[in-house]
Design an enzyme around this catalytic site. Structure first.
Site, PDB file in Angstrom:
ATOM      1  N   ARG A  67      35.947  -4.574  72.010  1.00 52.81           N
ATOM      2  CA  ARG A  67      34.378  -4.402  71.848  1.00 52.81           C
ATOM      3  C   ARG A  67      33.916  -5.862  71.140  1.00 52.81           C
ATOM      4  NH1 ARG A  67      34.114   0.934  68.220  1.00 52.81           N
ATOM      5  NH2 ARG A  67      35.529  -0.211  66.815  1.00 52.81           N
ATOM      6  N   GLU A 104      51.350  -2.553  63.881  1.00 50.68           N
ATOM      7  CA  GLU A 104      51.784  -1.347  63.034  1.00 50.68           C
ATOM      8  C   GLU A 104      52.894  -0.591  63.915  1.00 50.68           C
ATOM      9  OE1 GLU A 104      47.748  -0.411  63.175  1.00 50.68           O
ATOM     10  OE2 GLU A 104      48.508  -2.486  62.707  1.00 50.68           O
TER      11      GLU A 104
END
Length: 179
Positions: A67, A104
């Site tokens: 994006r 993560e």
């Protein structure tokens, strides 16, 4: 004319439990579809590549996949600067430099063409969301390895409940909206 904050809070919608339960995804597609709102965002991001007199102070604008591309390309046009994509590993056709970083849930690698910058090119980095800061941190290191000078990083949204800003301490970081 609505303020930038009004535009952002009205045209960025929350999608709960996407892409997985417990995550609230920030959907920018309504913002992109609104010409006036998108124009206002492009101009606000471009301000990070200008001095106090409104003069462009960067040579290139970098967009981080994916994006970030959507936002960075029109910012580059607004500034009269070149656009350079920083992509996920394996997506660029010529010789690249790469940087890996932890997520993560694992590790990721980004790349940039080795010939994307001339020594000393001043660069504005654009991304959509600053979360933990790992992607931006890896990108900044990669650009410096290429000989570029990072003037600033500008993001559409900053997630204040995550440590992105702390991770980028000492860097110029501009965010249009902090949530």
């Amino acid at each position: 004319m609505p303020t930038l904050d009004e535009v952002l809070t009205t045209l960025i919608r929350d999608i709960p439990d996407y892409p997985k339960p417990g995550v609230v995804f920030k959907d920018i597609t309504p913002l992109l579809a609104d010409h006036a709102g998108f124009t206002q965002v492009v101009e606000a991001l471009a301000a990070s590549g200008r001095d106090h007199l409104g003069q462009t102070v960067v040579d290139k604008v970098v967009g981080i996949e994916a994006r970030g591309f959507i936002l960075a390309a029109p910012v580059a046009l607004a500034l009269g600067a070149g656009f350079v994509p920083v992509r996920k590993k394996g997506k660029l056709p010529a010789a690249t430099f790469e940087a890996s970083y932890d997520l993560e849930y694992g590790q990721a690698t980004i790349e940039v063409h080795q010939d994307a910058f001339s020594p000393g090119d001043r660069v504005l980095v654009i991304d959509d969301v600053l979360a933990t800061g790992g992607t931006v941190e890896a990108c900044l290191g990669l650009l410096r390895r290429c000989g570029a000078t990072v003037a600033a990083t500008a993001v559409l949204l900053e997630l204040s409940f995550l440590p992105g800003r702390e991770r980028l301490a000492g860097e110029r970081l501009d965010s249009l909206l902090t949530v």
